[in-house]
Scaffold this motif. Structure first.
Motif, mmCIF file in Angstrom:
data_model
loop_
_atom_site.group_PDB
_atom_site.id
_atom_site.type_symbol
_atom_site.label_atom_id
_atom_site.label_comp_id
_atom_site.label_asym_id
_atom_site.label_seq_id
_atom_site.Cartn_x
_atom_site.Cartn_y
_atom_site.Cartn_z
ATOM 1 N N THR A 172 -28.475 -32.078 3.276
ATOM 2 C CA THR A 172 -27.560 -32.350 4.263
ATOM 3 C C THR A 172 -28.465 -32.779 5.362
ATOM 4 O O THR A 172 -29.799 -32.971 5.275
ATOM 5 N N ALA A 173 -27.717 -33.258 6.276
ATOM 6 C CA ALA A 173 -28.935 -34.077 7.447
ATOM 7 C C ALA A 173 -27.959 -33.560 8.914
ATOM 8 O O ALA A 173 -26.842 -33.551 9.045
ATOM 9 N N ASP A 174 -28.688 -33.247 9.912
ATOM 10 C CA ASP A 174 -28.156 -32.784 11.149
ATOM 11 C C ASP A 174 -28.091 -34.309 11.823
ATOM 12 O O ASP A 174 -27.950 -35.267 11.554
ATOM 13 N N ALA A 175 -27.490 -33.871 13.029
ATOM 14 C CA ALA A 175 -26.857 -35.169 13.965
ATOM 15 C C ALA A 175 -27.851 -36.243 14.499
ATOM 16 O O ALA A 175 -27.378 -37.292 14.192
ATOM 17 N N GLY A 176 -29.144 -35.636 14.222
ATOM 18 C CA GLY A 176 -30.396 -36.524 14.596
ATOM 19 C C GLY A 176 -31.075 -37.206 13.212
ATOM 20 O O GLY A 176 -31.722 -38.119 13.385
ATOM 21 N N GLY A 177 -30.405 -37.090 12.066
ATOM 22 C CA GLY A 177 -30.842 -37.447 10.735
ATOM 23 C C GLY A 177 -31.800 -36.860 10.061
ATOM 24 O O GLY A 177 -32.402 -36.988 9.166
ATOM 25 N N THR A 219 -27.853 -25.422 6.559
ATOM 26 C CA THR A 219 -26.872 -26.050 5.628
ATOM 27 C C THR A 219 -25.477 -26.111 6.422
ATOM 28 O O THR A 219 -25.040 -27.046 6.594
ATOM 29 N N VAL A 220 -25.107 -24.907 6.793
ATOM 30 C CA VAL A 220 -23.984 -24.676 7.694
ATOM 31 C C VAL A 220 -23.727 -25.581 8.627
ATOM 32 O O VAL A 220 -22.672 -26.505 9.097
ATOM 33 N N ARG A 221 -24.810 -25.489 9.561
ATOM 34 C CA ARG A 221 -24.877 -26.193 10.881
ATOM 35 C C ARG A 221 -24.863 -27.659 10.755
ATOM 36 O O ARG A 221 -23.941 -28.321 11.345
ATOM 37 N N ASN A 222 -25.592 -28.007 9.695
ATOM 38 C CA ASN A 222 -25.513 -29.567 9.335
ATOM 39 C C ASN A 222 -24.075 -30.167 8.957
ATOM 40 O O ASN A 222 -23.626 -31.049 9.293
ATOM 41 N N ILE A 223 -23.364 -29.161 7.913
ATOM 42 C CA ILE A 223 -22.143 -29.553 7.527
ATOM 43 C C ILE A 223 -21.280 -29.733 8.515
ATOM 44 O O ILE A 223 -20.237 -30.532 8.514
ATOM 45 N N GLN A 224 -21.255 -28.836 9.652
ATOM 46 C CA GLN A 224 -20.293 -28.912 10.755
ATOM 47 C C GLN A 224 -20.378 -30.131 11.472
ATOM 48 O O GLN A 224 -19.463 -30.545 12.080
ATOM 49 N N VAL A 225 -21.584 -30.669 11.705
ATOM 50 C CA VAL A 225 -21.697 -32.108 12.462
ATOM 51 C C VAL A 225 -21.816 -33.325 11.405
ATOM 52 O O VAL A 225 -21.526 -34.140 11.737
ATOM 53 N N ARG A 226 -22.164 -33.160 10.229
ATOM 54 C CA ARG A 226 -22.192 -34.329 9.419
ATOM 55 C C ARG A 226 -21.627 -33.763 7.911
ATOM 56 O O ARG A 226 -22.748 -33.317 7.324
ATOM 57 N N PRO A 227 -20.754 -34.047 7.534
ATOM 58 C CA PRO A 227 -20.311 -33.296 6.389
ATOM 59 C C PRO A 227 -20.615 -33.853 4.855
ATOM 60 O O PRO A 227 -20.547 -33.088 3.817
ATOM 61 N N GLU A 228 -21.462 -35.041 4.896
ATOM 62 C CA GLU A 228 -21.774 -35.727 3.673
ATOM 63 C C GLU A 228 -22.922 -35.030 3.205
ATOM 64 O O GLU A 228 -23.795 -34.675 3.870
ATOM 65 N N VAL A 229 -22.805 -34.613 1.951
ATOM 66 C CA VAL A 229 -23.754 -33.988 1.116
ATOM 67 C C VAL A 229 -24.108 -34.653 -0.272
ATOM 68 O O VAL A 229 -23.386 -35.257 -0.662
ATOM 69 N N GLU A 230 -25.360 -34.514 -0.546
ATOM 70 C CA GLU A 230 -25.853 -34.802 -2.194
ATOM 71 C C GLU A 230 -26.273 -33.474 -2.758
ATOM 72 O O GLU A 230 -26.907 -32.760 -2.116
ATOM 73 N N ILE A 231 -25.614 -33.315 -3.938
ATOM 74 C CA ILE A 231 -26.408 -32.215 -4.940
ATOM 75 C C ILE A 231 -26.875 -32.643 -6.174
ATOM 76 O O ILE A 231 -26.362 -33.566 -6.654
ATOM 77 N N ASN A 232 -27.939 -32.108 -6.505
ATOM 78 C CA ASN A 232 -28.490 -32.501 -7.880
ATOM 79 C C ASN A 232 -28.760 -31.325 -8.475
ATOM 80 O O ASN A 232 -29.184 -30.251 -8.014
ATOM 81 N N PHE A 233 -28.226 -31.430 -9.639
ATOM 82 C CA PHE A 233 -28.470 -30.314 -10.927
ATOM 83 C C PHE A 233 -29.262 -30.919 -11.985
ATOM 84 O O PHE A 233 -29.091 -32.214 -12.444
ATOM 85 N N VAL A 234 -30.397 -30.160 -12.444
ATOM 86 C CA VAL A 234 -31.181 -30.425 -13.475
ATOM 87 C C VAL A 234 -31.264 -29.481 -14.497
ATOM 88 O O VAL A 234 -31.588 -28.270 -14.219
ATOM 89 N N ASP A 235 -31.186 -30.072 -15.715
ATOM 90 C CA ASP A 235 -31.384 -29.203 -16.946
ATOM 91 C C ASP A 235 -33.092 -29.073 -17.192
ATOM 92 O O ASP A 235 -33.640 -30.127 -17.408
#
Length: 151
Positions: free
Chosen positions: A20-25, A53-69
């Motif tokens: 996630t990223a905050d308002a300042g990036g 994570t919650v604070r960032n989603i509230q101001v910038r909802p874009e996320v990326e998630i990685n899963f690795v075997d």
């Protein structure tokens, strides 16, 4: 759309790393171990101890998630928009039985569900495959490394 390969990987390993990223990036990367696949276009994880994570989603909802075997060194990268569904909301109440079936001892710690509408799902693969390694060889190698770890 969440592919069948991605669904199997997520349901096998469950641990996803959420960026996630905050308002300042400023970026925050946080491991989350309570992922469920809701449907072909939606993931969710139970939120506990995730203030950044919650604070960032509230101001910038874009996320990326990685899963690795970790054995095959293959994975999946998912991108989407996240929203917070607090305990007591209709969505949280609908998802809670799915979370409770997997993590019954943790449900009291769940403050919310983070629901992610997936817009992209792409495979990840170690460059070692480009050098001719096979999945069977990598699985055997990493299983042995795990077995050789000190107790």
């Amino acid at each position: 759309m969440i592919t069948e390969t991605a669904r199997v990987l997520i349901e096998t390993w469950r641990l996803g790393f959420v960026a996630t990223a905050d308002a300042g990036g400023q970026v925050n990367l946080s491991p989350k171990g309570t992922f469920i696949v809701v449907d072909e276009e939606t993931l969710a994880f139970a939120e506990m101890r995730s203030p950044n994570t919650v604070r960032n989603i509230q101001v910038r909802p874009e996320v990326e998630i990685n899963f690795v075997d970790i054995l095959s060194r293959k994975g999946v990268r998912l991108r989407g928009k996240a929203r917070l569904e607090n305990r007591g909301s209709a969505t949280f109440d609908r998802l809670l039985p799915d979370f409770a079936a997997l993590w019954p001892d943790l449900t009291e710690m769940f403050n919310a569900a983070v629901v992610i509408e997936i817009s992209a799902c792409k495979p990840l693969m170690s460059p070692v495959y480009e050098q001719g390694a096979s999945e069977a060889e990598l699985r055997a190698l990493w299983k042995q490394k795990i077995q050789d770890l000190p107790a």
